[in-house]
Design an enzyme around this catalytic site. Structure first.
Site: not given
Ligand code: APR
Length: 230
Positions: A54, A57, A87-89, A105, A171-173
């Site tokens: 951390y 980061r 979900q971002n820190v 988170h 921007g979250t999977s």
């Molecule tokens: N703009 C928008 N979205 C983007 C970009 C961008 N430039 N680049 C990547 N992405 C998308 C990817 O396609 C993906 O769907 O952002 C998403 C990132 O997904 P993850 O890496 O899984 O991140 P996240 O969903 O925030 O993870 C959730 O997992 O490990 C834990 O606590 C951690 O908060 C985190 C949680």
């Protein structure tokens, strides 16, 4: 009465600020085993490793700037009651000027007592180490929600989502629960947008996908909202 625009953001919105996502190519979880650096079990087993993870980061966050996506979301506050659930820190939403940010988170810039979770401190030194103690003499830990821990802000996030007039996922999977489950609390009648250059599969057909990076995607969202709500 301004419409309430509720945002659920993830690592993707900070990607254009140079902060790595987790599950993309070259993502953090390709380099590290998440359970070794981001779980409560790992903290008990090897706290130094987590403090170092951390610290790295936190230092990266301090060299990053909010990007166009963050800034446009802050600008949307002129026309909408914008509430961000992230979900971002990192603190990029706040530094972009967003005034309502709920961290599901935790936050990299804060530390917490391991004895009394109500004791939360803003870190002035980005390096945390073993021996840093709270006022009650116990070791400080990152104010982060690790795998295996509860998400204390989830109820507030659910209430916010239930009160939305518009819901936008950026921007979250949608891999991590309970955060990813928030979409199920959005009222059935409201528009839902999702901004992601590589959108998660199997999305409900009611979701309007903007397959763009956050900067361009939020600009497109702004246009759509102007047409629909102004
Ligand atoms: N703009 C928008 N979205 C983007 C970009 C961008 N430039 N680049 C990547 N992405 C998308 C990817 O396609 C993906 O769907 O952002 C998403 C990132 O997904 P993850 O890496 O899984 O991140 P996240 O969903 O925030 O993870 C959730 O997992 O490990 C834990 O606590 C951690 O908060 C985190 C949680």
């Amino acid at each position: 009465m301004m419409k309430k625009l509720v945002i659920l953001s993830g690592a993707g919105i900070s990607a254009e600020s140079g902060i790595r996502t987790f599950r993309d190519m070259n993502g953090l979880w390709e380099e590290y085993d998440v359970m070794e650096v981001a779980s409560i079990q790992a903290w008990y087993k090897n706290p130094e490793l987590l403090l170092r993870f951390y610290n790295d980061r936190r230092k990266q966050m301090m060299t990053s700037q909010p990007n166009r996506g963050h800034l446009l979301l802050a600008e949307l506050e002129k026309n909408f009651d914008v509430r961000i659930i992230t979900q971002n820190v990192d603190d990029l939403h706040e530094r972009a000027g967003s005034s309502n940010v709920l961290h599901l988170h935790g936050e990299l810039k804060k530390a917490r007592s391991t004895k009394d979770p109500s004791l939360i401190y803003l870190l002035d030194d980005p390096e945390m180490k073993i021996g840093d103690h709270c006022e009650k003499g116990s070791q400080l830990r990152p104010h982060i929600v690790w795998f295996g821990e509860e998400v204390p802000e989830m109820d507030n996030a659910i209430k916010l989502t239930q009160s939305a007039d518009i819901f936008c996922i950026i921007g979250t999977s949608l891999n991590v629960y309970p955060a990813a489950g928030l979409i199920n609390y959005a009222p059935a009648t409201i528009p839902i947008f999702l901004i992601d250059p590589n959108p998660p599969a199997l999305l409900h057909q009611r979701i309007q996908v903007i397959a763009e990076k956050a900067g361009a995607g939020v600009a497109l969202l702004l246009e759509k909202l102007k047409d629909a709500f102004q």
